[in-house]
Write an enzyme that holds these catalytic residues in place. Structure first.
Site, PDB file in Angstrom:
ATOM      1  N   ASP A 123     -12.260  -1.056  -8.188  1.00  0.00           N
ATOM      2  CA  ASP A 123     -12.350   0.134  -9.036  1.00  0.00           C
ATOM      3  C   ASP A 123     -11.282   0.147 -10.126  1.00  0.00           C
ATOM      4  OD1 ASP A 123     -14.500   1.098  -7.634  1.00  0.00           O
ATOM      5  OD2 ASP A 123     -13.496   2.878  -6.838  1.00  0.00           O
ATOM      6  N   TYR A 128     -28.305   8.328   5.879  1.00  0.00           N
ATOM      7  CA  TYR A 128     -28.619   7.175   6.740  1.00  0.00           C
ATOM      8  C   TYR A 128     -27.746   7.256   7.993  1.00  0.00           C
ATOM      9  CZ  TYR A 128     -24.755   5.452   3.782  1.00  0.00           C
ATOM     10  OH  TYR A 128     -23.597   5.328   3.064  1.00  0.00           O
ATOM     11  N   ARG A 138     -17.053   4.034   6.775  1.00  0.00           N
ATOM     12  CA  ARG A 138     -15.934   3.468   5.980  1.00  0.00           C
ATOM     13  C   ARG A 138     -14.742   3.146   6.870  1.00  0.00           C
ATOM     14  NH1 ARG A 138     -16.035   4.301   0.205  1.00  0.00           N
ATOM     15  NH2 ARG A 138     -13.855   3.767   0.198  1.00  0.00           N
ATOM     16  N   GLU A 151       0.855  -1.194   0.000  1.00  0.00           N
ATOM     17  CA  GLU A 151       0.000   0.000   0.000  1.00  0.00           C
ATOM     18  C   GLU A 151       0.891   1.245   0.000  1.00  0.00           C
ATOM     19  OE1 GLU A 151      -3.294   1.047  -0.139  1.00  0.00           O
ATOM     20  OE2 GLU A 151      -2.366   3.022   0.113  1.00  0.00           O
TER      21      GLU A 151
END
Ligand code: FAD
Length: 402
Positions: free
Chosen positions: A305, A228, A116, A42
């Site tokens: 993605d 939400y 998230r 990463e």
């Protein structure tokens, strides 16, 4: 054996995964559970996730539950009872979608909403605690070289230090602006002329009519808003999509609250009051691109993605990345050699990712319709009712990894 593990059918492979987003982390867990040795590289050094919510539909939550993450997801996520759909300007009810227990019973897994950062923490904790995964942070993929028998991945550290990983395959989960995707498909990203503004506010500050457990969806010509509760019901996540030309080039640029409010001066009073609450917004330019064809070749597989960005009108981008991870791991467990396993992965995903990308684009047009088209949409939603609105997506939410 760790949760979700299956005994490998043959000796484990050496897999290099590029990118520790939701897709890369899930792929690392799914591959390690099949007995493969995973190195996850990463480029970021920290894992601070943006303050935003994520909807996790049953097709994705079932994969994470199979990986042993069910208890942690239940603790951090909430299960909205349904979606209430209203007109953005008049505030009148247009329709509803049944979620909650009905969704769980129909599709065998929950429809959750989660912060998230909480999902990222759950995945990272699992990656750090399970054997067979090495996490390298602050390393950027800089190049690939393939041979008949393997593939090497060049990594660059922030200090300019270079290293090379030898692997049997590389999984590129490096996000919507993937550099590795160009090895398989060079189609450029296309800005769609809209942006998603995201913010979170304390739930107690939200207008009483919008403080319930359900998700709110407000539809207007060229614009829509979703909200939400997340973070154990303490906060409310808001996403507002509106016309905005161009591509800011990166995720999460700060947005001016006055500009957002100006775009919704005609909103129904409760919605206008909700949109007036955030003191800061983060803005994502929406970009689109057709799924890579193929999604994998020889010893390189694209995932998430990087392979197929999905417009957010179906809440399926992360869900598709999670599905990819499960399918990739399954294909690698029973194929005789890596190139044929990756060809199976590409073939297994092609039709589904195209269908979901297409449905997300169509939803964008339906959500943002005006005039007669909007009236027709409203009539159809009212006629279908909450259960049939859910049932329309049985093909999507009922998916299971083969
Ligand atoms: C407004 C909005 C709302 C959304 N809502 C939902 C939703 O409700 N439900 C849903 O399922 N999806 C949703 N999505 C989509 C979802 O956020 C993405 O599809 C998902 O995060 C993609 O995950 P990924 O792992 O493929 O990529 P990313 O999360 O982008 O991760 C890519 C990782 O790769 C790293 N990286 C990049 N280049 C390199 C390199 N060269 N070397 C090493 N590392 C690298 C990056 O630092 C990053 O950590 C939404 C998106 C938007 C914009």
């Amino acid at each position: 054996m760790p949760p979700g593990s299956r005994a490998p059918d043959r000796p484990g492979l050496r897999v290099a995964v590029v990118g520790a987003g939701i897709g890369g982390l899930t792929a690392a867990l799914a591959l390690a559970a099949r007995g493969h040795a995973v190195t996850l590289a990463e480029r970021r050094t920290g894992f601070s996730e943006v303050g935003a919510g994520l909807q996790l539909s049953p097709n994705a939550s079932r994969v994470l539950i199979d990986l042993g993450l069910g208890p942690a997801l239940r603790r951090a996520g909430t299960e909205p009872s349904g979606v209430t759909i209203r007109s953005l300007r008049q505030g009148r009810s247009i329709g509803a979608v049944r979620l909650g227990a009905a969704m769980r019973e129909r599709f065998g897994a929950p429809y959750l909403v989660i912060h998230r950062a909480d999902l990222q923490t759950i995945l990272l904790d699992a990656v750090r605690s399970r054997p067979g995964i090495r996490l390298l942070v602050g390393r950027s993929a800089a190049g690939l070289e393939e041979s008949e028998t393997g593939i090497s991945l060049a990594l660059e550290g922030g200090n300019g230090r270079a290293e090379t990983l030898a692997a049997d395959l590389v999984v590129a989960a490096d996000g919507v602006r993937s550099a590795l995707r160009a090895r398989l498909d060079r189609r450029p990203l296309r800005p769609v002329g809209e942006a998603a503004w995201r913010a979170m506010v304390p739930r107690h500050a939200v207008p009483a009519a919008l403080r319930g457990e359900e998700t709110g969806l407000w539809l207007g010509r060229g614009r829509h808003v979703v909200h939400y509760p997340i973070a154990g019901g303490e906060r409310v996540n808001i996403v507002a999509v509106l016309p905005q030309p161009g591509d800011d080039g990166d995720w999460g640029a700060p947005g001016d609250p006055a500009r957002l409010r100006a775009a919704f001066t005609d909103a129904a009073p409760d919605l206008a009051a909700l949109l007036a609450l955030p003191e800061s917004w983060l803005v994502w330019s929406l970009v689109d691109r057709r799924a890579a064809a193929p999604m994998a070749r020889r010893r390189l597989a694209l995932l998430g993605d990087a392979a197929h960005p999905v417009l957010p009108f179906l809440a399926q981008g992360a869900a598709l990345a999670i599905e990819d991870a499960a399918v990739l791991a399954a294909c690698l467990s029973d194929a005789a050699d890596v190139p044929s396993a990756l060809a199976r992965y590409a073939a297994a995903r092609a039709a589904r990712v195209r269908a979901i990308q297409g449905q997300a684009r169509r939803n964008g047009r339906i959500y943002h319709a005006g005039g007669l088209a909007a009236a027709a949409r409203d009539a159809v939603m009212a006629r279908l009712g909450p259960d049939r609105m859910t049932e329309r997506y049985a093909w999507l939410y009922g998916w299971r990894p083969a």
